[in-house]
Design a protein around this motif. Structure first.
Motif, PDB file in Angstrom:
ATOM      1  N   ARG A  22     -28.943  10.467 -34.175  1.00 12.60           N
ATOM      2  CA  ARG A  22     -28.684  11.752 -33.523  1.00 12.60           C
ATOM      3  C   ARG A  22     -27.659  12.554 -34.322  1.00 12.60           C
ATOM      4  N   MET A  25     -29.109  13.615 -37.763  1.00  8.88           N
ATOM      5  CA  MET A  25     -30.047  14.740 -37.707  1.00  8.88           C
ATOM      6  C   MET A  25     -29.303  16.054 -37.519  1.00  8.88           C
ATOM      7  N   ASN A  94     -40.130  12.838 -17.861  1.00  8.03           N
ATOM      8  CA  ASN A  94     -39.306  14.003 -18.152  1.00  8.03           C
ATOM      9  C   ASN A  94     -38.959  14.035 -19.639  1.00  8.03           C
ATOM     10  N   THR A  95     -39.924  13.654 -20.469  1.00  5.85           N
ATOM     11  CA  THR A  95     -39.759  13.753 -21.916  1.00  5.85           C
ATOM     12  C   THR A  95     -40.889  14.623 -22.470  1.00  5.85           C
ATOM     13  N   TYR A  96     -40.679  15.109 -23.669  1.00 10.04           N
ATOM     14  CA  TYR A  96     -41.602  16.090 -24.254  1.00 10.04           C
ATOM     15  C   TYR A  96     -41.999  15.689 -25.668  1.00 10.04           C
ATOM     16  N   LEU A 300     -35.339   4.432 -21.649  1.00  7.37           N
ATOM     17  CA  LEU A 300     -34.072   3.840 -21.202  1.00  7.37           C
ATOM     18  C   LEU A 300     -32.973   4.064 -22.230  1.00  7.37           C
ATOM     19  N   PRO A 301     -31.709   4.080 -21.769  1.00 13.10           N
ATOM     20  CA  PRO A 301     -30.610   4.024 -22.728  1.00 13.10           C
ATOM     21  C   PRO A 301     -30.677   2.684 -23.474  1.00 13.10           C
TER      22      PRO A 301
ATOM     23  N   SER B  83     -26.180   7.463 -16.386  1.00 15.35           N
ATOM     24  CA  SER B  83     -26.648   6.488 -17.380  1.00 15.35           C
ATOM     25  C   SER B  83     -26.114   6.796 -18.771  1.00 15.35           C
ATOM     26  N   GLY B  84     -26.418   5.913 -19.703  1.00 14.45           N
ATOM     27  CA  GLY B  84     -26.218   6.216 -21.125  1.00 14.45           C
ATOM     28  C   GLY B  84     -27.233   7.256 -21.557  1.00 14.45           C
ATOM     29  N   LEU B  85     -27.231   7.564 -22.853  1.00 14.85           N
ATOM     30  CA  LEU B  85     -28.081   8.654 -23.336  1.00 14.85           C
ATOM     31  C   LEU B  85     -29.541   8.237 -23.456  1.00 14.85           C
ATOM     32  N   VAL B  86     -30.421   9.098 -22.970  1.00 16.13           N
ATOM     33  CA  VAL B  86     -31.850   8.916 -23.215  1.00 16.13           C
ATOM     34  C   VAL B  86     -32.367  10.173 -23.914  1.00 16.13           C
ATOM     35  N   ARG B  87     -33.409   9.987 -24.706  1.00 19.55           N
ATOM     36  CA  ARG B  87     -33.917  11.100 -25.505  1.00 19.55           C
ATOM     37  C   ARG B  87     -34.930  11.894 -24.687  1.00 19.55           C
ATOM     38  N   SER B  88     -34.843  13.193 -24.756  1.00 18.19           N
ATOM     39  CA  SER B  88     -35.771  14.065 -24.060  1.00 18.19           C
ATOM     40  C   SER B  88     -36.901  14.480 -25.013  1.00 18.19           C
ATOM     41  N   TYR B  89     -36.548  14.881 -26.208  1.00 23.41           N
ATOM     42  CA  TYR B  89     -37.506  15.194 -27.284  1.00 23.41           C
ATOM     43  C   TYR B  89     -36.685  15.447 -28.541  1.00 23.41           C
ATOM     44  N   ASN B  91     -34.264  15.840 -31.210  1.00 19.26           N
ATOM     45  CA  ASN B  91     -32.916  15.267 -31.264  1.00 19.26           C
ATOM     46  C   ASN B  91     -32.123  15.594 -29.999  1.00 19.26           C
ATOM     47  N   TYR B  93     -30.825  14.704 -26.350  1.00 22.69           N
ATOM     48  CA  TYR B  93     -30.542  13.551 -25.491  1.00 22.69           C
ATOM     49  C   TYR B  93     -29.837  14.020 -24.235  1.00 22.69           C
ATOM     50  N   TYR B  94     -29.978  13.286 -23.156  1.00 23.89           N
ATOM     51  CA  TYR B  94     -29.231  13.620 -21.953  1.00 23.89           C
ATOM     52  C   TYR B  94     -28.940  12.348 -21.165  1.00 23.89           C
TER      53      TYR B  94
END
Lengths: 324, 324
Positions: A22, A25, A94-96, A300-301, B83-89, B91, B93-94
């Motif tokens: 992350r 990038m 909720n991902t793209y 998941l994290p 939670s810890g970070l999860v990727r949405s798309y 780069n 993350y949320y």
């Protein structure tokens, strides 16, 4: 019984420290590092993803698909006939992902995953499988502005992915898995799927797996099991009724069970995992089972993904003690 | 206030660079929360003034103090961890909320900001809440035995907040349910939860739902107990309007006429044409005009230009059709 993961593994560490894609990038965007620097960080992160799987006790690992933006574009952008368009939601998550657009005749240009496979194999003390999105799902998640015919598009994709699978097998890949969640959403398309799968698998000298997830196979199950694959992956978390489908599971095939929820942080208990294996054992012998999370772990994290794998391998171990 | 073709917006406006910097600094501990809050109030005031000067009929506070529409509420509640970070798309993350116990409010969450922004203008400002279905769908669940139990518990909490907003004077309360579009098969659950949220309220209630494959569940969608549906239209070719025409639809509709995912500003003629299309389906008294969705992903100037073209287009269409 072999423990494995479905495809991807979270890309960034939960705690600070370790290679952080992350951050890299973002630094690349700001012009502070080069693309080569990013690739190096991706290599390091891939090694970490593999060693975490090994540490958790997973027996058949993947490279974590650390370099992949998503399951579609990593493949499509390296094929002729595709361009990449705007963001679109991935199933009901909720991902793209960026939607591939078919705007020309699809053809295979060069190996897509061979280099990644060779890197992972060199970095892993355990066997490595290659997982990639299958032709039907790739077609379903793309926009078609060229073929205007689903059957023609799926067959064209099956032909190029067959070339890719042959290249992987020649490079030494012994286990190649095609992910086909979309076939559960359109059972009426099974004739298209069936035709494409014989194109896809023809002459590929490797153990081949067909994975479905995000739901149950239902009426489709028996037909699925007739397709030319050795391993069939079913999701028993989002598809609890898949246990009923096992009645017709062929004795000479292997079953991959998605039995820990890769979309929720709540940890399953060892007993729950043992109970799931016990239910499957009524219809499938233990030496024909693979155990894995319900789908890719990137929902998941990182820390939760690792905990899920630890629990999965604990459950598998306990199941062997109790059920053999 | 006029009675036809009222203008409004969906909720969020972009944050100015000064506020983004301040949020970063606060996150790194380099700015205290009080100082950050002062800047949030300043930014809110700027957006209220902008909307007033443009002649927008029903205002929003722009959500300058919210990061994510789900985490913002979860952080203010009992029963949630993060939670810890999860990727949405790509780069992006949320952090996701994690339900770890019974969900409950500690105190009113949005009332202070509502009172502040309403105090800045004589025009009505909407109270803005995230709906129970979306709160659940975008969270991990380690506590509730079923999604349904989690959704219905969340509905009680959102109802309490809505009742407090009404007590504080809110005439319009919007309960956003963007997640409903991802799983049309759970529309009924979402509607049942909304009935709990809106029960006994005298305020005008609105729900915003993003585009989805609604054709098969359209009757269930329009049965959700609110006074107004706020639907994305510009991004979806306005085909929902055709669905509405055939139905006995007696509620009001806020129709999105600019695409929030696109940098390009729609032309005045384009937006006017869209409004006229809306008027073919519904009378002016029951048709409100706004952007497709929250504008927070656009730049400040893009967002302002999109609001300007809406205001101008509505003004011209009203003049042409002699709508008061």
């Amino acid at each position: 019984m072999i423990t494995t993961i479905v495809n991807n593994y979270p890309k960034i560490p939960s705690l600070s420290g370790g290679p952080n894609i992350r951050r890299s990038m973002a630094q690349l965007d700001e012009g502070r590092i080069t693309l080569d620097d990013l690739h190096q960080v991706q290599d390091e992160a891939t090694k970490d993803a593999i060693s975490e799987q090994v540490k958790a006790g997973v027996e058949l690992v993947t490279d974590g698909q650390i370099r992949w933006d998503d399951g579609q574009t990593y493949i499509a952008s390296k094929l002729n006939g595709f361009s990449i368009s705007g963001l679109i939601r991935y199933f009901d998550s909720n991902t793209y992902y960026r939607q591939p657009v078919v705007d020309g005749k699809i053809s295979w240009r060069e190996p897509i995953l061979v280099k990644d496979y060779l890197f992972a194999r060199a970095a892993s003390e355990r066997p490595v499988k290659v997982a990639l999105t299958g032709p039907y799902t790739l077609a379903a998640l793309s926009e078609d502005t060229y073929y205007h015919d689903k059957r023609a598009l799926v067959n064209a994709l099956a032909a190029v992915l067959n070339q890719e699978a042959k290249a992987l097998a020649e490079a030494g890949a012994e286990f190649i898995q095609f992910d086909e969640p979309s076939i559960l959403k359109a059972p009426a398309d099974f004739p298209i799927v069936k035709e494409a799968m014989s194109v896809l698998t023809a002459g590929v000298n490797a153990k081949l797996a067909l994975y479905t997830y995000f739901g149950e196979a239902g009426e489709l199950a028996q037909q699925l099991f007739s397709l030319p694959f050795q391993v069939f992956g079913l999701d028993f978390v989002m598809g609890p009724n898949n246990y009923a489908a096992l009645k017709s599971f062929p004795g000479d095939k292997d079953l991959a069970m998605g039995i820990v929820d890769a979309r929720n942080t709540k940890l399953e208990t060892v007993d729950e995992i043992v109970a799931a294996v016990k239910k499957a054992k009524e219809h499938v012998s233990l030496d024909r089972l693979y155990l894995n999370p319900s789908c890719g772990l990137e929902f998941l994290p990182r820390r939760n993904a690792y905990d899920k794998l630890v629990r999965l391998t604990e459950g598998a171990k306990r199941a062997l003690e109790v059920l053999v | 206030m006029t009675t036809g073709l009222l203008t409004t917006s969906v909720g969020s406006f972009p944050k100015s660079p000064y506020l983004l910097q301040a949020r970063n600094r606060a996150a790194q501990g380099k700015m205290d929360q009080k100082e950050l809050h002062e800047l949030e109030l300043k930014a809110t005031k700027e957006w209220i003034q902008f909307q007033e000067e443009l002649g927008i009929d029903i205002l929003v506070d722009g959500e300058q103090y919210r990061g994510d529409m789900v985490t913002y509420f979860a952080e203010e509640m009992e029963g949630f961890g993060i939670s810890g970070l999860v990727r949405s798309y790509g780069n992006r993350y949320y952090r996701k909320p994690v339900a770890t116990g019974p969900v409950a409010r500690k105190s009113a969450i949005t009332v202070d900001m509502y009172k502040y922004s309403q105090g800045l203008t004589s025009r009505p400002v909407k109270g803005m809440l995230t709906g129970p279905y979306t709160m659940v769908d975008w969270s991990f669940n380690e506590y509730y035995p079923t999604r349904e139990a989690f959704v219905m518990a969340m509905a009680e909490v959102v109802h309490q907040e809505a009742a407090d907003l009404e007590k504080a004077g809110a005439k319009y309360i919007q309960i956003d349910e963007p997640a409903v579009s991802t799983r049309p098969d759970e529309m009924e659950l979402a509607a049942r939860a909304m009935a709990v949220v809106t029960k006994g309220l005298s305020a005008f209630t609105i729900t915003h739902i993003c585009y989805g494959d609604f054709a098969s569940v359209f009757d269930k969608l329009i049965a959700i107990p609110v006074d107004q549906f706020d639907l994305e239209m510009a991004n979806s070719g306005y085909d929902l309007l055709d669905l509405l025409k055939g139905k006995n639809f007696t509620k009001t509709l806020a129709m999105g006429v600019v695409d929030v995912h696109n940098h390009a500003i729609e032309s005045l003629e384009e937006v006017k044409a869209s409004i006229r299309r809306g008027l073919e389906a519904l009378p002016a008294e029951r048709l409100y005009i706004d952007p497709d969705c929250g504008l927070k992903t656009r730049t400040v100037e893009e967002a302002k230009d999109k609001m300007r073209v809406i205001a101008q287009a509505v003004k011209e269409v009203k003049a042409e059709l002699r709508i008061e």
